[in-house]
Scaffold this motif. Sequence first.
Motif, PDB file in Angstrom:
ATOM      1  N   HIS A  68      30.584 -10.990  12.701  1.00  0.00           N
ATOM      2  CA  HIS A  68      30.716  -9.609  13.175  1.00  0.00           C
ATOM      3  C   HIS A  68      31.310  -9.562  14.586  1.00  0.00           C
ATOM      4  O   HIS A  68      31.896  -8.555  14.976  1.00  0.00           O
ATOM      5  CB  HIS A  68      29.368  -8.887  13.107  1.00  0.00           C
ATOM      6  CG  HIS A  68      28.805  -8.786  11.710  1.00  0.00           C
ATOM      7  ND1 HIS A  68      27.639  -8.145  11.406  1.00  0.00           N
ATOM      8  CD2 HIS A  68      29.273  -9.254  10.530  1.00  0.00           C
ATOM      9  CE1 HIS A  68      27.394  -8.226  10.105  1.00  0.00           C
ATOM     10  NE2 HIS A  68      28.381  -8.913   9.549  1.00  0.00           N
TER      11      HIS A  68
ATOM     12  N   GLU B 149      24.305  -4.061  10.335  1.00  0.00           N
ATOM     13  CA  GLU B 149      24.814  -4.248   8.971  1.00  0.00           C
ATOM     14  C   GLU B 149      23.848  -5.120   8.187  1.00  0.00           C
ATOM     15  O   GLU B 149      23.724  -4.989   6.991  1.00  0.00           O
ATOM     16  CB  GLU B 149      26.209  -4.891   9.020  1.00  0.00           C
ATOM     17  CG  GLU B 149      26.946  -4.888   7.682  1.00  0.00           C
ATOM     18  CD  GLU B 149      26.393  -5.913   6.688  1.00  0.00           C
ATOM     19  OE1 GLU B 149      26.223  -5.559   5.501  1.00  0.00           O
ATOM     20  OE2 GLU B 149      26.118  -7.055   7.094  1.00  0.00           O
ATOM     21  N   GLU B 150      23.159  -6.033   8.896  1.00  0.00           N
ATOM     22  CA  GLU B 150      22.416  -7.093   8.212  1.00  0.00           C
ATOM     23  C   GLU B 150      21.053  -6.669   7.672  1.00  0.00           C
ATOM     24  O   GLU B 150      20.565  -7.252   6.720  1.00  0.00           O
ATOM     25  CB  GLU B 150      22.219  -8.288   9.154  1.00  0.00           C
ATOM     26  CG  GLU B 150      23.519  -8.976   9.586  1.00  0.00           C
ATOM     27  CD  GLU B 150      24.137  -9.813   8.478  1.00  0.00           C
ATOM     28  OE1 GLU B 150      23.558  -9.892   7.391  1.00  0.00           O
ATOM     29  OE2 GLU B 150      25.218 -10.380   8.724  1.00  0.00           O
TER      30      GLU B 150
ATOM     31  N   LEU C 284      22.586 -12.572  13.734  1.00  0.00           N
ATOM     32  CA  LEU C 284      21.495 -12.981  12.836  1.00  0.00           C
ATOM     33  C   LEU C 284      20.481 -13.879  13.550  1.00  0.00           C
ATOM     34  O   LEU C 284      20.825 -14.576  14.508  1.00  0.00           O
ATOM     35  CB  LEU C 284      22.088 -13.761  11.649  1.00  0.00           C
ATOM     36  CG  LEU C 284      22.827 -12.924  10.622  1.00  0.00           C
ATOM     37  CD1 LEU C 284      23.841 -13.773   9.865  1.00  0.00           C
ATOM     38  CD2 LEU C 284      21.854 -12.272   9.641  1.00  0.00           C
TER      39      LEU C 284
ATOM     40  N   HIS D 221      26.321 -17.024   7.249  1.00  0.00           N
ATOM     41  CA  HIS D 221      24.873 -17.163   7.504  1.00  0.00           C
ATOM     42  C   HIS D 221      24.445 -18.631   7.624  1.00  0.00           C
ATOM     43  O   HIS D 221      23.261 -18.931   7.585  1.00  0.00           O
ATOM     44  CB  HIS D 221      24.010 -16.450   6.434  1.00  0.00           C
ATOM     45  CG  HIS D 221      24.185 -14.966   6.420  1.00  0.00           C
ATOM     46  ND1 HIS D 221      23.262 -14.100   5.879  1.00  0.00           N
ATOM     47  CD2 HIS D 221      25.180 -14.177   6.893  1.00  0.00           C
ATOM     48  CE1 HIS D 221      23.686 -12.855   6.010  1.00  0.00           C
ATOM     49  NE2 HIS D 221      24.853 -12.878   6.615  1.00  0.00           N
TER      50      HIS D 221
ATOM     51  N   CYS E  42      27.772 -14.289  10.859  1.00  0.00           N
ATOM     52  CA  CYS E  42      28.432 -13.528   9.787  1.00  0.00           C
ATOM     53  C   CYS E  42      29.788 -13.024  10.257  1.00  0.00           C
ATOM     54  O   CYS E  42      30.450 -12.252   9.589  1.00  0.00           O
ATOM     55  CB  CYS E  42      27.543 -12.370   9.326  1.00  0.00           C
ATOM     56  SG  CYS E  42      27.900 -11.814   7.635  1.00  0.00           S
TER      57      CYS E  42
END
Length: 401
Positions: free
Chosen positions: A106, A139-140, A83, A367, A104
């Motif tokens: 990942h 994914e984000e 992110l 986040h 997040c």
Amino acid sequence: MPTKRVPELNELSPLILKVRRHLHRHPELSHQEHETAAFLADHLGRWGIEHTTGMAGTGVVAVIEGGAGDGPTVGIRGDMDALPIQEERQHSYRSTRSGVMHACGHDAHCAMVLGAAKILNSRRDALRGRIKIVFQPSEEVEPSGAEAMISEGVLESPHVDAMLGLHVFPHLRSGLVAIKPGPASAYADEFFIDVHGRGGHAGYPHLTVDPIVASAHVIIALQTIASRRTRPNDPVVVTVGRVMGGTAANVIPQTMRLHGTFRTLNPQVRDNVAEEIDRIAQGVANAHGATAEVKIEWGCPAIFNHVGMSEMLLGVGEQIVGEGNVARLPEALMGADDFAFYSQQVPSICFRLGTGNADKGTEFPLHHPRFDIDEDTLPIGTAVLVEVAQRLCSEGIPPEG
Ligand SMILES: [Zn+2]
Ligand SMILES: [Zn+2]
């Protein structure tokens, strides 16, 4: 203890930790996961696991063919993107890229899925059917990596009979394996509202139509959708996350742009909220002499966790971490995950792995610039993926419920 059911973890856990920390140090934004993909593919190659790269941009797909006869194909998803957040925690594996962070988890997902791939590969002679490892981009952000992977055929040849995924979760205590059977996450859609006024001198507002004041009223009025326009029993979130406009203190701009997300749990409420956003934005802007242009961008559907597979997961989880450390979650969450796209196509489950531990400072939300996971949970997530995948291969997909 995960090592009781999955003794391979005695040897493999340090590598899973190393992979997680490497990825944490080198985060990449959505659709740019080139080094991450190459790093994961390199490990698969070293272990002799057949794989292809470049699906949907940076996606990596591996197939582990079982040697014990025919059975289902079980997919395991790992999402690769980070992110645009500046990491605030100081630790040895801190992000080396300014303004980019695995906030997040990942990085942890990829490490656990990679570890599961290695273990399942070492067990392949005893495995029925096959395992498909799916490392997906983005994914984000839209466009969704899962959706792109599906449209490029990730669920075909060989056809995937069931998908597994997981997400680390700081609001659940460390080591908890949890799932919400059935609908488990929200529909997450976005809206853009351009509020058009008439610009001019800030000292002479009566000669302008101020889109900033009109937008402020629109933002407040949008909050009445959840409180006045939908049933109190239907969860609804409307969030304006970005407000863009203006150039100087003494200038009234022509236009303001609002960018937001709305979350709902059922398709009918989803449609109603979209209509209300449009109606309220136009009506309130008009009341101030401005106009509003509304664009809805349909995003991610809700995850549907297959009920039979959810029960199987809880059973397997109990064998790995004990009865007290598994939980059937009572309600869906208003977060979203593009894993939902898989769950719309094939029987799927995405479970939550608790990683919150205040003693280790891992209680910050997803986040958040101080987000981190309790790394002691990595072997647990890996063990659950391995055991559930193997159970599905040997017993087949259970009935829905
Ligand atoms: Zn996220
Ligand atoms: Zn995530």
